[in-house]
Design a protein around this motif. Structure first.
Motif, mmCIF file in Angstrom:
data_model
loop_
_atom_site.group_PDB
_atom_site.id
_atom_site.type_symbol
_atom_site.label_atom_id
_atom_site.label_comp_id
_atom_site.label_asym_id
_atom_site.label_seq_id
_atom_site.Cartn_x
_atom_site.Cartn_y
_atom_site.Cartn_z
ATOM 1 N N GLY A 89 0.755 -1.175 0.073
ATOM 2 C CA GLY A 89 -0.037 -0.186 0.180
ATOM 3 C C GLY A 89 0.583 1.503 0.111
ATOM 4 O O GLY A 89 1.389 1.256 1.061
ATOM 5 N N LEU A 90 0.108 2.488 -0.928
ATOM 6 C CA LEU A 90 0.925 3.887 -0.374
ATOM 7 C C LEU A 90 -0.097 4.941 -0.422
ATOM 8 O O LEU A 90 -0.993 4.708 -0.754
ATOM 9 C CB LEU A 90 1.376 3.722 -2.235
ATOM 10 C CG LEU A 90 2.513 5.002 -2.485
ATOM 11 C CD1 LEU A 90 3.199 5.309 -1.122
ATOM 12 C CD2 LEU A 90 3.007 5.082 -3.801
ATOM 13 N N MET A 91 0.648 5.388 0.288
ATOM 14 C CA MET A 91 -0.745 6.445 0.625
ATOM 15 C C MET A 91 0.293 8.665 0.532
ATOM 16 O O MET A 91 1.394 8.393 1.169
ATOM 17 C CB MET A 91 -0.832 6.567 2.411
ATOM 18 C CG MET A 91 -2.021 8.054 2.844
ATOM 19 S SD MET A 91 -2.264 7.972 4.548
ATOM 20 C CE MET A 91 -3.164 6.681 4.443
ATOM 21 N N LEU A 92 -0.533 9.110 -0.568
ATOM 22 C CA LEU A 92 0.452 10.144 -0.759
ATOM 23 C C LEU A 92 -0.700 11.212 -0.639
ATOM 24 O O LEU A 92 -1.981 11.342 0.124
ATOM 25 C CB LEU A 92 0.501 10.323 -2.220
ATOM 26 C CG LEU A 92 1.552 8.960 -2.539
ATOM 27 C CD1 LEU A 92 1.121 8.825 -3.873
ATOM 28 C CD2 LEU A 92 2.954 9.766 -2.510
ATOM 29 N N PRO A 93 0.222 12.488 -0.416
ATOM 30 C CA PRO A 93 -0.829 14.016 -0.048
ATOM 31 C C PRO A 93 -2.019 14.171 -1.543
ATOM 32 O O PRO A 93 -1.336 13.959 -2.180
ATOM 33 C CB PRO A 93 -0.338 15.007 0.074
ATOM 34 C CG PRO A 93 1.359 14.549 -0.662
ATOM 35 C CD PRO A 93 1.523 13.058 -0.018
ATOM 36 N N ARG A 208 6.043 10.106 -5.629
ATOM 37 C CA ARG A 208 5.822 11.442 -4.067
ATOM 38 C C ARG A 208 5.728 12.583 -5.202
ATOM 39 O O ARG A 208 5.862 13.712 -4.544
ATOM 40 C CB ARG A 208 6.889 11.068 -3.170
ATOM 41 C CG ARG A 208 6.862 12.183 -2.030
ATOM 42 C CD ARG A 208 8.371 12.101 -1.123
ATOM 43 N NE ARG A 208 8.638 13.225 -0.159
ATOM 44 C CZ ARG A 208 9.067 14.284 -0.596
ATOM 45 N NH1 ARG A 208 10.411 14.349 -2.238
ATOM 46 N NH2 ARG A 208 9.742 14.711 -0.245
ATOM 47 N N ALA A 209 7.036 12.980 -5.730
ATOM 48 C CA ALA A 209 7.175 14.177 -6.366
ATOM 49 C C ALA A 209 6.303 14.187 -7.091
ATOM 50 O O ALA A 209 6.131 15.187 -7.387
ATOM 51 C CB ALA A 209 9.044 13.608 -7.306
ATOM 52 N N LEU A 210 6.010 13.528 -8.397
ATOM 53 C CA LEU A 210 4.849 13.593 -9.162
ATOM 54 C C LEU A 210 3.535 14.456 -8.597
ATOM 55 O O LEU A 210 3.263 15.443 -8.670
ATOM 56 C CB LEU A 210 4.293 12.583 -9.824
ATOM 57 C CG LEU A 210 5.323 11.888 -10.571
ATOM 58 C CD1 LEU A 210 4.466 10.737 -11.442
ATOM 59 C CD2 LEU A 210 5.034 11.973 -11.929
ATOM 60 N N VAL A 211 3.198 14.262 -7.324
ATOM 61 C CA VAL A 211 2.431 14.612 -6.190
ATOM 62 C C VAL A 211 3.060 16.063 -6.284
ATOM 63 O O VAL A 211 2.055 17.409 -6.026
ATOM 64 C CB VAL A 211 1.772 14.159 -5.272
ATOM 65 C CG1 VAL A 211 1.029 15.160 -3.786
ATOM 66 C CG2 VAL A 211 1.388 12.741 -5.822
ATOM 67 N N SER A 212 4.299 16.228 -5.825
ATOM 68 C CA SER A 212 4.256 17.774 -5.165
ATOM 69 C C SER A 212 5.264 18.804 -6.381
ATOM 70 O O SER A 212 4.898 20.044 -6.190
ATOM 71 C CB SER A 212 6.292 17.184 -4.553
ATOM 72 O OG SER A 212 6.211 16.532 -2.976
ATOM 73 N N SER A 213 4.727 17.850 -7.681
ATOM 74 C CA SER A 213 4.799 18.891 -8.647
ATOM 75 C C SER A 213 3.693 19.266 -9.260
ATOM 76 O O SER A 213 3.412 19.702 -10.673
ATOM 77 C CB SER A 213 5.553 18.333 -9.856
ATOM 78 O OG SER A 213 6.893 17.939 -9.247
ATOM 79 N N GLY A 214 2.674 18.671 -8.469
ATOM 80 C CA GLY A 214 0.969 19.432 -9.089
ATOM 81 C C GLY A 214 0.487 17.828 -10.290
ATOM 82 O O GLY A 214 0.031 19.024 -10.734
ATOM 83 N N MET A 215 0.509 17.200 -10.000
ATOM 84 C CA MET A 215 0.312 16.276 -11.303
ATOM 85 C C MET A 215 -0.439 14.336 -11.133
ATOM 86 O O MET A 215 -0.211 14.626 -9.836
ATOM 87 C CB MET A 215 1.336 15.982 -11.612
ATOM 88 C CG MET A 215 1.680 16.868 -13.109
ATOM 89 S SD MET A 215 3.213 16.304 -14.280
ATOM 90 C CE MET A 215 4.580 15.956 -13.251
ATOM 91 N N LEU A 216 -1.204 14.403 -11.779
ATOM 92 C CA LEU A 216 -1.652 13.324 -11.435
ATOM 93 C C LEU A 216 -1.466 12.082 -11.277
ATOM 94 O O LEU A 216 -1.003 11.589 -12.632
ATOM 95 C CB LEU A 216 -3.206 13.120 -11.842
ATOM 96 C CG LEU A 216 -3.979 14.225 -10.701
ATOM 97 C CD1 LEU A 216 -5.987 14.380 -12.876
ATOM 98 C CD2 LEU A 216 -4.987 13.815 -10.162
ATOM 99 N N VAL A 292 14.746 12.562 -8.624
ATOM 100 C CA VAL A 292 13.690 12.126 -9.867
ATOM 101 C C VAL A 292 12.326 13.594 -9.723
ATOM 102 O O VAL A 292 11.330 13.540 -10.042
ATOM 103 C CB VAL A 292 12.585 11.326 -8.394
ATOM 104 C CG1 VAL A 292 11.301 11.222 -9.099
ATOM 105 C CG2 VAL A 292 13.627 10.535 -8.790
ATOM 106 N N SER A 293 12.147 14.281 -8.404
ATOM 107 C CA SER A 293 12.286 15.849 -8.547
ATOM 108 C C SER A 293 12.528 16.904 -9.928
ATOM 109 O O SER A 293 11.590 17.475 -10.105
ATOM 110 C CB SER A 293 12.721 16.477 -7.045
ATOM 111 O OG SER A 293 11.791 16.213 -5.878
ATOM 112 N N GLN A 294 13.581 16.523 -10.042
ATOM 113 C CA GLN A 294 13.822 17.157 -11.386
ATOM 114 C C GLN A 294 13.085 16.889 -12.128
ATOM 115 O O GLN A 294 12.954 17.425 -13.131
ATOM 116 C CB GLN A 294 15.593 17.408 -11.605
ATOM 117 C CG GLN A 294 16.126 17.686 -10.762
ATOM 118 C CD GLN A 294 17.607 18.102 -10.454
ATOM 119 O OE1 GLN A 294 18.347 17.995 -11.826
ATOM 120 N NE2 GLN A 294 18.570 17.820 -9.706
#
Length: 315
Positions: A89-93, A208-216, A292-294
């Motif tokens: 399982g994975l929980m993200l904001p 996590r990085a995708l969510v931080s970058s504002g994507m689905l 990954v964030s880049q």
């Protein structure tokens, strides 16, 4: 700043106090034979803002709602494991960026030709890194993989990703007698268990990085599975998978095939170091989590028209 990965494989009570994660270890606190000085080590605190990933791998781990909220507010990813210690399982904001709705629209409105071009870049980067790992692991130059990388078309219409993968898995462990003819299969023989674990950690880092970058993370550029909530994460992690493969190869060489049938604590520690593994991206050395964030930041800039190429690392 590199965010920390915290792993809990023993009973623990996790709570929040004054912006800190409070870790209580009942096995230490309740042990009457230990001196008081050692008992005090049964309670530890960690700053919430320093945490990137939390792995829960024991049925007797308790985590409070207040701590969950605080972790998600700082864009942490929380992984839960099953009785075999495999991530399930994975929980993200839900909200990881201040202009999230605008970024969602740019992602949703991306044209099919753009997504095909982005997938072409992704496949090329994956095959390039697979080729480098094969050279490291076998000591040989892999010319056919280089040729396949150069031949990838928009959308990978010739499925060179699949052709390269078949050759890659047949070759990477070819020097290990027990793995002659190895195939990659989630339910297959070891080292599939090590690969599954490492990929799950990598997937959490990318999601996590995708969510931080504002994507689905659900809306992929290539992967489209109605039952998969992380299609985009599965797309973007592809060029990063060879970093996991190289670590798994080194574990087999170090411990021997007979000793990788079960994931040990030492093996988990090595695989949990994936977020801090050094990679080269844009000509500079960087921890994988930062790289990954880049990558995800550059992906969004491709969606909104600022860039035409995703930044991927090279081995």
């Amino acid at each position: 700043m590199i965010k920390k990965t915290l792993y809990f494989g023993n009973p623990a009570y996790l709570s929040l106090k004054l912006g800190q994660m409070v870790i209580k270890l009942p096995e230490i606190a309740k042990n009457e034979t230990l001196p008081e000085r050692m008992k005090q080590q049964g309670e530890i605190t960690k700053p919430i803002e320093d945490i990137g990933i939390v792995v829960l791998d024991n049925k007797q781990v308790t985590i409070t709602q207040g701590l969950l909220e605080a972790l998600l507010e700082t864009n942490s990813a929380i992984i839960t494991c099953d009785k075999r210690s495999m991530p399930v399982g994975l929980m993200l904001p839900l909200c990881g960026n201040t202009v999230q709705s605008e970024r969602f629209r740019d992602q949703i409105d991306a044209s099919l030709p753009l997504k095909k071009q982005l997938w072409q870049q992704t496949v090329k980067a994956k095959i390039r890194n697979q080729t480098s790992v094969l050279t490291i692991c076998t000591g040989k130059e892999i010319k056919n993989m280089r040729r396949w990388e150069n031949d990838v078309k928009s959308g990978d219409t010739d499925n060179l990703e699949g052709r390269a993968a078949a050759y890659y898995w047949k070759t990477i462990f070819s020097g290990i007698k027990e793995l002659d003819g190895f195939t990659r299969d989630r339910e297959g023989i070891p080292p599939n268990n090590l690969l599954n674990y490492g990929y799950a950690i990598l997937r959490a880092v990318v999601a996590r990085a995708l969510v931080s970058s504002g994507m689905l993370p659900t809306l992929g550029i290539h992967h489209h599975n109605r039952y998969n909530a992380y299609c985009l994460a599965d797309d973007i992690m592809e060029p990063y998978r060879p970093y996991v493969d190289e670590i798994v190869f080194s574990l087999i060489k170090e411990y021997g095939y007979d000793n990788i049938q079960e994931l040990t604590k030492e093996m988990k520690i090595r695989l949990l170091s994936i977020p801090t593994t050094d990679v080269i991206i844009n000509g500079k050395r960087s921890p994988l989590m930062i790289a990954v964030s880049q990558t995800t930041a550059s992906l969004y800039r491709c969606f909104n028209g600022e860039l035409r190429r995703i930044s991927y690392p090279e081995i």
